[in-house]
Scaffold this motif. Structure first.
Motif, PDB file in Angstrom:
ATOM      1  N   ASN A 165     -68.401  59.784  12.075  1.00  0.00           N
ATOM      2  CA  ASN A 165     -69.555  60.297  13.750  1.00  0.00           C
ATOM      3  C   ASN A 165     -68.917  61.070  14.800  1.00  0.00           C
ATOM      4  OD1 ASN A 165     -70.847  57.838  13.358  1.00  0.00           O
ATOM      5  ND2 ASN A 165     -69.332  55.765  14.311  1.00  0.00           N
ATOM      6  N   PHE A 223     -67.939  64.307  15.987  1.00  0.00           N
ATOM      7  CA  PHE A 223     -69.063  65.330  16.137  1.00  0.00           C
ATOM      8  C   PHE A 223     -68.944  66.955  17.232  1.00  0.00           C
ATOM      9  CE2 PHE A 223     -72.807  68.363  17.972  1.00  0.00           C
ATOM     10  CZ  PHE A 223     -73.563  68.410  16.077  1.00  0.00           C
ATOM     11  N   ARG A 233     -69.823  68.582  11.521  1.00  0.00           N
ATOM     12  CA  ARG A 233     -70.110  66.967  11.301  1.00  0.00           C
ATOM     13  C   ARG A 233     -69.014  65.815  10.210  1.00  0.00           C
ATOM     14  NH1 ARG A 233     -74.339  62.627  10.394  1.00  0.00           N
ATOM     15  NH2 ARG A 233     -73.833  60.700  11.130  1.00  0.00           N
ATOM     16  N   ASP A 243     -71.903  62.126   4.619  1.00  0.00           N
ATOM     17  CA  ASP A 243     -72.239  62.437   6.670  1.00  0.00           C
ATOM     18  C   ASP A 243     -71.557  63.162   7.203  1.00  0.00           C
ATOM     19  OD1 ASP A 243     -74.059  60.179   6.894  1.00  0.00           O
ATOM     20  OD2 ASP A 243     -71.782  58.340   7.374  1.00  0.00           O
ATOM     21  N   LYS A 244     -71.478  64.346   6.615  1.00  0.00           N
ATOM     22  CA  LYS A 244     -70.328  65.635   6.638  1.00  0.00           C
ATOM     23  C   LYS A 244     -71.499  66.844   6.507  1.00  0.00           C
ATOM     24  CE  LYS A 244     -66.023  63.374   4.636  1.00  0.00           C
ATOM     25  NZ  LYS A 244     -65.406  63.179   5.939  1.00  0.00           N
ATOM     26  N   LYS A 262     -75.710  57.050  16.243  1.00  0.00           N
ATOM     27  CA  LYS A 262     -75.763  58.022  14.616  1.00  0.00           C
ATOM     28  C   LYS A 262     -77.054  58.163  14.092  1.00  0.00           C
ATOM     29  CE  LYS A 262     -73.538  57.421  10.639  1.00  0.00           C
ATOM     30  NZ  LYS A 262     -74.591  57.409   9.405  1.00  0.00           N
ATOM     31  N   VAL A 287     -78.302  68.756  19.623  1.00  0.00           N
ATOM     32  CA  VAL A 287     -78.290  68.031  18.403  1.00  0.00           C
ATOM     33  C   VAL A 287     -79.728  68.343  17.575  1.00  0.00           C
ATOM     34  CG1 VAL A 287     -78.662  65.449  16.979  1.00  0.00           C
ATOM     35  CG2 VAL A 287     -76.717  66.418  18.855  1.00  0.00           C
ATOM     36  N   LEU A 309     -70.904  60.167  17.610  1.00  0.00           N
ATOM     37  CA  LEU A 309     -72.275  59.686  17.832  1.00  0.00           C
ATOM     38  C   LEU A 309     -72.532  58.181  17.862  1.00  0.00           C
ATOM     39  CD1 LEU A 309     -73.220  61.563  14.637  1.00  0.00           C
ATOM     40  CD2 LEU A 309     -72.951  62.198  16.927  1.00  0.00           C
ATOM     41  N   LEU A 326     -80.246  65.827  11.527  1.00  0.00           N
ATOM     42  CA  LEU A 326     -79.035  66.633  11.010  1.00  0.00           C
ATOM     43  C   LEU A 326     -79.625  66.442   9.720  1.00  0.00           C
ATOM     44  CD1 LEU A 326     -76.069  65.750  12.880  1.00  0.00           C
ATOM     45  CD2 LEU A 326     -77.832  67.863  13.370  1.00  0.00           C
TER      46      LEU A 326
END
Length: 238
Positions: A103, A105, A100, A84-85, A124, A11, A120, A131
C-alpha cells in the motif's frame, strides 16, 4: 486519505504505472484479421497469469499533448513482482524512482533530494488496474473491469501482438481515462505496449516495453524505500 488529482495523474504516468511510442510510430502496422477470438485471448491470459511471478523490462513512455502537438519522452527500467511490488527507475531525461511496496507508494526525485510518500489505502484496487495492467493480470479480471474488444493482430518491432481495446466500467477510472489500448505479445502474453487516452483533453501517453525477462529473481531489497541521507520526506495532501 483523499488522493489528489496530481497523485492520480502521477499514478497513471507510472502505469502501470506505467510506462512509449516514438515521435514517428515506426514498427506499427495496421490491424489484420486475427484467427483467434476474444475469449481465447482472455483464456490464454488466465493460463499465463497462474505462472507469473515477476518481470524486468526496459520501458519508454511518450506523453502527447494534442492541442499544442507537444511530445515528451522518458525512459528507464521497470521491476514488477506479483506480491504488489513495483519499481520504476527512470534515467532519461531526468532521473526519478517510482516505488510501490504493498500500500506504500513513493516518488523520489534525486535532483531536489525529495521523496513524496503516499498510502494507497482504499485506492489500491483502482491503482492496481493501471500499475499491473497486463503484468500477470488474468483475462477474467480484465473482463470484470473493462468492456473489451479484440481489434486484431499486428506486428510491433517484429513481434506478433494482439491488440485489445479496453473501455473502463468504473466511473472513477472513466473520470481519468476514456479508453486503453493494450498490445499483448503472443510469444509471452505480456504487454508489448500500452496506450492510455485521458478523458476530456484528448491527450494520451504510450508506454512500450522491450527486453522483457519473465520470472526472474528480484530481491526484496529492490523494493525497500532506502533514500540517501538528507532526503526530504513529504506526504502531500489533496
Amino acid at each position: 486519505m483523499r488522493v489528489s488529482r496530481v497523485f492520480r495523474r502521477t499514478v497513471l504516468v507510472c502505469a502501470a504505472a506505467v510506462i512509449a511510442a516514438f515521435t514517428a510510430f515506426a514498427g506499427w502496422s495496421s490491424s489484420q484479421q486475427y484467427s483467434g477470438t476474444l475469449e481465447s485471448v482472455l483464456k490464454q491470459l488466465d493460463i499465463q497469469a497462474g505462472d507469473f511471478h515477476s518481470l524486468t523490462a526496459e520501458l519508454e513512455r511518450t506523453k502527447v499533448t494534442v492541442v499544442v502537438n507537444d511530445k515528451s519522452t522518458e525512459s528507464g527500467k521497470i521491476f514488477v513482482r506479483r506480491d504488489d511490488k513495483m519499481r520504476i527507475e527512470l534515467t532519461q531525461p531526468d532521473p526519478r524512482t517510482i516505488l510501490r511496496d504493498g500500500n506504500d507508494f513513493y516518488i523520489y526525485n534525486p535532483k531536489i533530494h525529495r521523496v513524496e510518500e503516499y498510502n494507497l489505502g482504499k485506492k489500491k484496487s483502482l491503482v492496481d488496474q493501471f500499475l499491473l495492467l497486463g503484468f500477470g493480470t488474468p483475462g477474467s479480471d480484465l473482463k470484470k473491469s473493462y468492456s473489451i474488444t479484440l481489434q486484431g493482430e499486428e506486428s510491433l518491432d517484429n513481434r506478433k501482438v494482439v491488440l485489445l481495446e479496453l473501455l473502463p466500467k468504473s466511473d472513477d477510472v472513466r473520470n481519468q481515462l476514456s479508453k486503453i489500448q493494450l498490445w499483448i505479445d503472443e510469444s509471452t502474453w505480456l504487454p508489448a505496449q500500452q496506450k492510455f487516452f485521458e478523458t476530456g483533453s484528448g491527450d494520451y501517453f504510450i508506454i512500450q516495453y522491450k527486453n522483457i525477462a519473465r520470472n526472474v529473481r528480484i530481491p526484496d531489497s529492490e523494493f525497500k524505500p532506502h533514500w540517501p541521507h538528507g532526503t526530504t520526506r513529504v506526504k502531500p495532501q489533496g
